[in-house]
Design a protein around this motif. Structure first.
Motif, PDB file in Angstrom:
ATOM      1  N   ALA A   1       1.264  -0.878  -0.446  1.00 24.61           N
ATOM      2  CA  ALA A   1       0.220  -0.129  -0.256  1.00 24.61           C
ATOM      3  C   ALA A   1       0.787   0.992   0.342  1.00 24.61           C
ATOM      4  O   ALA A   1       0.740   2.365  -0.703  1.00 24.61           O
ATOM      5  CB  ALA A   1      -1.226  -0.034   1.164  1.00 24.61           C
ATOM      6  N   MET A   2       1.750   1.524   0.857  1.00 24.58           N
ATOM      7  CA  MET A   2       2.817   2.451   0.816  1.00 24.58           C
ATOM      8  C   MET A   2       3.258   2.930  -0.549  1.00 24.58           C
ATOM      9  O   MET A   2       3.221   3.949  -0.593  1.00 24.58           O
ATOM     10  CB  MET A   2       3.600   2.129   1.805  1.00 24.58           C
ATOM     11  N   LEU A   3       3.759   1.921  -1.278  1.00 15.60           N
ATOM     12  CA  LEU A   3       4.279   2.312  -2.601  1.00 15.60           C
ATOM     13  C   LEU A   3       3.353   2.710  -3.786  1.00 15.60           C
ATOM     14  O   LEU A   3       3.296   3.749  -4.232  1.00 15.60           O
ATOM     15  CB  LEU A   3       5.060   0.983  -3.169  1.00 15.60           C
ATOM     16  N   ALA A   4       2.164   2.221  -3.443  1.00 19.94           N
ATOM     17  CA  ALA A   4       0.777   2.677  -4.743  1.00 19.94           C
ATOM     18  C   ALA A   4       0.708   3.657  -4.209  1.00 19.94           C
ATOM     19  O   ALA A   4       0.257   5.016  -4.984  1.00 19.94           O
ATOM     20  CB  ALA A   4      -0.391   1.555  -4.025  1.00 19.94           C
ATOM     21  N   ALA A   5       0.190   4.268  -2.602  1.00 17.96           N
ATOM     22  CA  ALA A   5       0.017   5.624  -2.235  1.00 17.96           C
ATOM     23  C   ALA A   5       1.273   6.509  -2.954  1.00 17.96           C
ATOM     24  O   ALA A   5       1.081   7.881  -3.676  1.00 17.96           O
ATOM     25  CB  ALA A   5      -0.019   5.472  -0.795  1.00 17.96           C
TER      26      ALA A   5
ATOM     27  N   ASP B   1      15.612   8.342   2.934  1.00 16.70           N
ATOM     28  CA  ASP B   1      15.218   7.491   3.994  1.00 16.70           C
ATOM     29  C   ASP B   1      13.406   6.806   3.971  1.00 16.70           C
ATOM     30  O   ASP B   1      13.241   8.134   4.379  1.00 16.70           O
ATOM     31  CB  ASP B   1      15.884   7.706   4.076  1.00 16.70           C
ATOM     32  N   PHE B   2      13.223   5.604   4.350  1.00 21.06           N
ATOM     33  CA  PHE B   2      11.691   6.403   5.162  1.00 21.06           C
ATOM     34  C   PHE B   2      11.373   5.051   6.504  1.00 21.06           C
ATOM     35  O   PHE B   2      12.740   4.069   5.854  1.00 21.06           O
ATOM     36  CB  PHE B   2      10.429   5.926   4.008  1.00 21.06           C
ATOM     37  N   CYS B   3      10.423   5.032   6.994  1.00 20.19           N
ATOM     38  CA  CYS B   3      10.375   3.385   7.359  1.00 20.19           C
ATOM     39  C   CYS B   3       8.820   3.425   7.316  1.00 20.19           C
ATOM     40  O   CYS B   3       7.757   4.423   6.931  1.00 20.19           O
ATOM     41  CB  CYS B   3      10.474   4.147   8.923  1.00 20.19           C
ATOM     42  N   ALA B   4       8.638   2.346   7.661  1.00 15.68           N
ATOM     43  CA  ALA B   4       6.993   1.668   7.294  1.00 15.68           C
ATOM     44  C   ALA B   4       6.780   1.188   8.984  1.00 15.68           C
ATOM     45  O   ALA B   4       7.811   0.131   9.650  1.00 15.68           O
ATOM     46  CB  ALA B   4       6.946   1.263   6.883  1.00 15.68           C
ATOM     47  N   ILE B   5       5.572   2.200   9.429  1.00 14.76           N
ATOM     48  CA  ILE B   5       5.129   1.315  10.838  1.00 14.76           C
ATOM     49  C   ILE B   5       3.900   0.832  10.769  1.00 14.76           C
ATOM     50  O   ILE B   5       2.644   1.788  10.464  1.00 14.76           O
ATOM     51  CB  ILE B   5       5.425   2.676  11.887  1.00 14.76           C
ATOM     52  N   ASN B   6       3.230  -0.097  11.784  1.00 15.21           N
ATOM     53  CA  ASN B   6       2.450  -0.074  11.589  1.00 15.21           C
ATOM     54  C   ASN B   6       1.802   0.223  13.243  1.00 15.21           C
ATOM     55  O   ASN B   6       2.126  -0.310  14.248  1.00 15.21           O
ATOM     56  CB  ASN B   6       2.191  -1.685  11.726  1.00 15.21           C
ATOM     57  N   LEU B   7       0.752   0.975  12.978  1.00 16.95           N
ATOM     58  CA  LEU B   7       0.143   1.977  14.138  1.00 16.95           C
ATOM     59  C   LEU B   7      -1.247   0.627  14.847  1.00 16.95           C
ATOM     60  O   LEU B   7      -1.835   1.622  15.998  1.00 16.95           O
ATOM     61  CB  LEU B   7      -0.733   2.903  13.758  1.00 16.95           C
ATOM     62  N   SER B   8      -1.388  -0.432  14.679  1.00 15.90           N
ATOM     63  CA  SER B   8      -2.591  -1.686  15.185  1.00 15.90           C
ATOM     64  C   SER B   8      -1.183  -1.929  16.650  1.00 15.90           C
ATOM     65  O   SER B   8      -0.383  -2.195  16.364  1.00 15.90           O
ATOM     66  CB  SER B   8      -2.656  -2.186  14.022  1.00 15.90           C
ATOM     67  N   ASP B   9      -1.976  -1.690  17.465  1.00 14.73           N
ATOM     68  CA  ASP B   9      -1.377  -2.034  18.637  1.00 14.73           C
ATOM     69  C   ASP B   9      -1.992  -3.999  19.516  1.00 14.73           C
ATOM     70  O   ASP B   9      -1.828  -3.744  20.478  1.00 14.73           O
ATOM     71  CB  ASP B   9      -1.452  -1.060  19.907  1.00 14.73           C
ATOM     72  N   ASN B  10      -2.990  -3.893  18.351  1.00 14.34           N
ATOM     73  CA  ASN B  10      -3.326  -5.213  18.889  1.00 14.34           C
ATOM     74  C   ASN B  10      -1.964  -6.295  19.155  1.00 14.34           C
ATOM     75  O   ASN B  10      -2.107  -6.903  19.899  1.00 14.34           O
ATOM     76  CB  ASN B  10      -4.049  -6.109  17.367  1.00 14.34           C
TER      77      ASN B  10
ATOM     78  N   MET C   1       7.883   8.597   6.560  1.00 17.30           N
ATOM     79  CA  MET C   1       7.095   7.894   7.714  1.00 17.30           C
ATOM     80  C   MET C   1       5.436   7.339   6.530  1.00 17.30           C
ATOM     81  O   MET C   1       5.081   8.131   6.138  1.00 17.30           O
ATOM     82  CB  MET C   1       6.845   7.918   8.768  1.00 17.30           C
ATOM     83  N   ALA C   2       5.340   6.229   6.264  1.00 15.86           N
ATOM     84  CA  ALA C   2       4.451   5.508   5.894  1.00 15.86           C
ATOM     85  C   ALA C   2       3.936   4.769   7.368  1.00 15.86           C
ATOM     86  O   ALA C   2       4.380   3.517   8.228  1.00 15.86           O
ATOM     87  CB  ALA C   2       4.793   4.711   5.299  1.00 15.86           C
ATOM     88  N   PHE C   3       2.839   4.644   7.403  1.00 13.62           N
ATOM     89  CA  PHE C   3       1.884   4.436   8.768  1.00 13.62           C
ATOM     90  C   PHE C   3       0.468   2.986   8.269  1.00 13.62           C
ATOM     91  O   PHE C   3      -0.276   4.259   7.357  1.00 13.62           O
ATOM     92  CB  PHE C   3       1.057   5.313   9.443  1.00 13.62           C
ATOM     93  N   TYR C   4       0.878   2.562   8.431  1.00 12.71           N
ATOM     94  CA  TYR C   4       0.062   1.083   8.500  1.00 12.71           C
ATOM     95  C   TYR C   4      -1.707   0.618   9.361  1.00 12.71           C
ATOM     96  O   TYR C   4      -1.062   0.884  10.622  1.00 12.71           O
ATOM     97  CB  TYR C   4       0.064  -0.620   7.797  1.00 12.71           C
TER      98      TYR C   4
ATOM     99  N   ARG D   1      -8.626   2.132   5.621  1.00 16.28           N
ATOM    100  CA  ARG D   1      -8.942   1.630   4.681  1.00 16.28           C
ATOM    101  C   ARG D   1      -7.954   2.586   4.362  1.00 16.28           C
ATOM    102  O   ARG D   1      -7.076   3.047   3.223  1.00 16.28           O
ATOM    103  CB  ARG D   1      -9.522   1.552   3.333  1.00 16.28           C
ATOM    104  N   THR D   2      -6.934   3.296   5.258  1.00 16.21           N
ATOM    105  CA  THR D   2      -6.022   4.236   4.763  1.00 16.21           C
ATOM    106  C   THR D   2      -4.618   4.211   5.219  1.00 16.21           C
ATOM    107  O   THR D   2      -4.285   3.822   6.534  1.00 16.21           O
ATOM    108  CB  THR D   2      -6.463   5.627   5.503  1.00 16.21           C
ATOM    109  N   LEU D   3      -4.525   4.918   4.079  1.00 18.38           N
ATOM    110  CA  LEU D   3      -2.643   4.470   4.671  1.00 18.38           C
ATOM    111  C   LEU D   3      -2.095   5.903   4.509  1.00 18.38           C
ATOM    112  O   LEU D   3      -2.497   6.981   3.696  1.00 18.38           O
ATOM    113  CB  LEU D   3      -1.240   3.772   2.962  1.00 18.38           C
ATOM    114  N   VAL D   4      -1.490   5.890   5.889  1.00 16.19           N
ATOM    115  CA  VAL D   4      -0.455   7.884   5.919  1.00 16.19           C
ATOM    116  C   VAL D   4       0.925   7.489   5.790  1.00 16.19           C
ATOM    117  O   VAL D   4       1.462   6.670   5.534  1.00 16.19           O
ATOM    118  CB  VAL D   4      -1.121   8.372   7.499  1.00 16.19           C
ATOM    119  N   ILE D   5       0.985   8.899   4.942  1.00 16.99           N
ATOM    120  CA  ILE D   5       2.508   9.087   4.850  1.00 16.99           C
ATOM    121  C   ILE D   5       2.793   9.837   5.541  1.00 16.99           C
ATOM    122  O   ILE D   5       2.391  11.378   4.803  1.00 16.99           O
ATOM    123  CB  ILE D   5       3.423   8.993   3.310  1.00 16.99           C
ATOM    124  N   VAL D   6       3.515  10.936   6.225  1.00 13.46           N
ATOM    125  CA  VAL D   6       4.418  11.489   7.037  1.00 13.46           C
ATOM    126  C   VAL D   6       5.438  12.429   6.215  1.00 13.46           C
ATOM    127  O   VAL D   6       6.741  11.293   5.830  1.00 13.46           O
ATOM    128  CB  VAL D   6       4.312  11.881   7.955  1.00 13.46           C
ATOM    129  N   GLY D   7       5.996  13.270   5.620  1.00 14.93           N
ATOM    130  CA  GLY D   7       6.910  13.671   4.398  1.00 14.93           C
ATOM    131  C   GLY D   7       8.102  13.704   6.087  1.00 14.93           C
ATOM    132  O   GLY D   7       8.076  13.867   6.731  1.00 14.93           O
TER     133      GLY D   7
END
Lengths: 250, 250
Positions: free
Chosen positions: A118-122, A133-142, A163-166, A223-229
């Motif tokens: 998703a982050m690359l498509a977004a 340089d970037f990071c991918a972080i899953n914000l689900s705290d399950n 940063m990309a937030f899943y 259903r949202t992928l969030v990217i912070v620059g």
């Protein structure tokens, strides 16, 4: 390949558009006797003679992996379907976990087939916000404590990664993303760009770029992928991008 | 679409295997009048009537982007080809940079088409080493100071991200990767797993997993993608993976 040779592929279907499914994944699906996955992803697979579809609920990843491995061990040709890339917050790790303590399953023919995550498509729809340089972080705290999420966001923002937030937000944990936004405003300042990319490559697609000052938690859902620059991320015409070169070190 | 409607697509060809090129990228290539790119990537495109191939040297990304934009502005249908994903340390950001100060070009029909980036192809071959939060860092210091590379590696390792390193090593800067390995051994300890993935999905593919204690800089070259696990990354059978769940926070 004989009938008795079972195998398991874990395939990524990409973000939604069928034109983003790799030919490699398509071939595996064409050869499969069984497709296993979370119901909305299995629904993307066309029914045909000789193919059994096994749709399951969410949050039963390990059960689903074990079911698929058992079928492969019995000689079936099994594809587990994920959205995006199976290796990014998806089913590949669950299959690996299911191999723990199961030496017979470890010898099976198991292949992970990459997909468009998703982050690359977004990022592609927005321009090139992950161009440095970037990071991918899953914000689900399950599956991890909120304190670890915050520590990672703070480290990534402090080192000026994009940063990309899943999985930014769900009804069961509405507060996590709000706390992350507050932390980002503190570390990155209010003018930092943020992209909300919803349902990328589907008819519901919506890409929205604004500043952290303008962003609120309710702008994201599951259903949202969030990217912070990063600090260098900027707009040009209708696009957002992060330049390839960085200024001298802080 | 009329003959006069020029456009520019920036397409990712994936890591090498033609079965990892998305149908979307294939369609753009089929409709193109011109393909522009670094010579080894252009060499992957089949010649046909009506298609002009424009191969260029490396390190002329901005010139290449401007050439492509000028052709699109003149009504040509242009595809810039990158390996992997064009948005990850590749041509999408160069095209965005070429749009700066060029308002007419900003109004062109420009699309970025995502691809399978090297770290996801490498991770899939290894198992699921990027199954939890991770960072992507370009170790080329052509475009950024070595101090920034070190600061980002230190931050990522300190926050226990898995890490993917692009462009780890070249003849012109043989020391950077050695310094990064030393830093990683210091922060992560000698038993941390590291994967050297060379020429993934090509006939030269080689995937090699070992510990940081065993790793040396000469194990990487410019065709190698390096992945370093988090503290949770482990082997299972022939695979390496990072579990989906994290232990309680440090």
């Amino acid at each position: 390949m004989t009938e008795a040779h079972g195998w398991l592929c874990v395939a990524g279907l990409g973000p939604g558009d069928a034109r983003l499914i790799t030919p490699e994944a398509g071939e595996a699906l064409a050869q499969a006797t069984d497709v296993v996955g979370y119901q909305p992803y299995v629904a993307r697979i066309a029914a045909r003679n000789g193919l059994t579809l096994h749709a399951s609920d969410n949050r039963v990843e390990l059960d689903r992996a074990r079911t698929a491995l058992a079928m492969a061990a019995s000689g079936r040709r099994v594809v587990i379907v994920s959205s995006g890339d199976p290796g990014v917050f998806a089913m590949a790790a669950a299959v690996m976990e299911a191999l723990e303590g199961a030496p017979l399953w470890q010898r099976l023919d198991i292949r992970i087939l990459p997909g468009i995550t998703a982050m690359l498509a977004a990022a592609a729809k927005a321009g090139a916000p992950l161009g440095h340089d970037f990071c991918a972080i899953n914000l689900s705290d399950n599956l991890k404590p909120a304190s670890l999420i915050e520590a990672r966001v703070r480290a990534a923002a402090g080192a000026d990664f994009a940063m990309a937030f899943y999985n930014p937000r769900s009804a069961s944990r509405p507060d996590t993303f709000g706390r992350v936004l507050a932390l980002l405003r503190e570390v990155c300042g209010p003018q930092r760009l943020i992209i909300f990319a919803r349902a990328v490559s589907t008819p519901d697609e919506r890409i929205h770029t604004l500043t952290l000052a303008e962003a609120t938690a309710v702008m994201a859902d599951m259903r949202t992928l969030v990217i912070v620059g990063s600090s260098a991320t900027r707009r040009v015409g209708p696009f957002v991008y992060t330049p390839r070169s960085a200024p001298c070190a802080e």
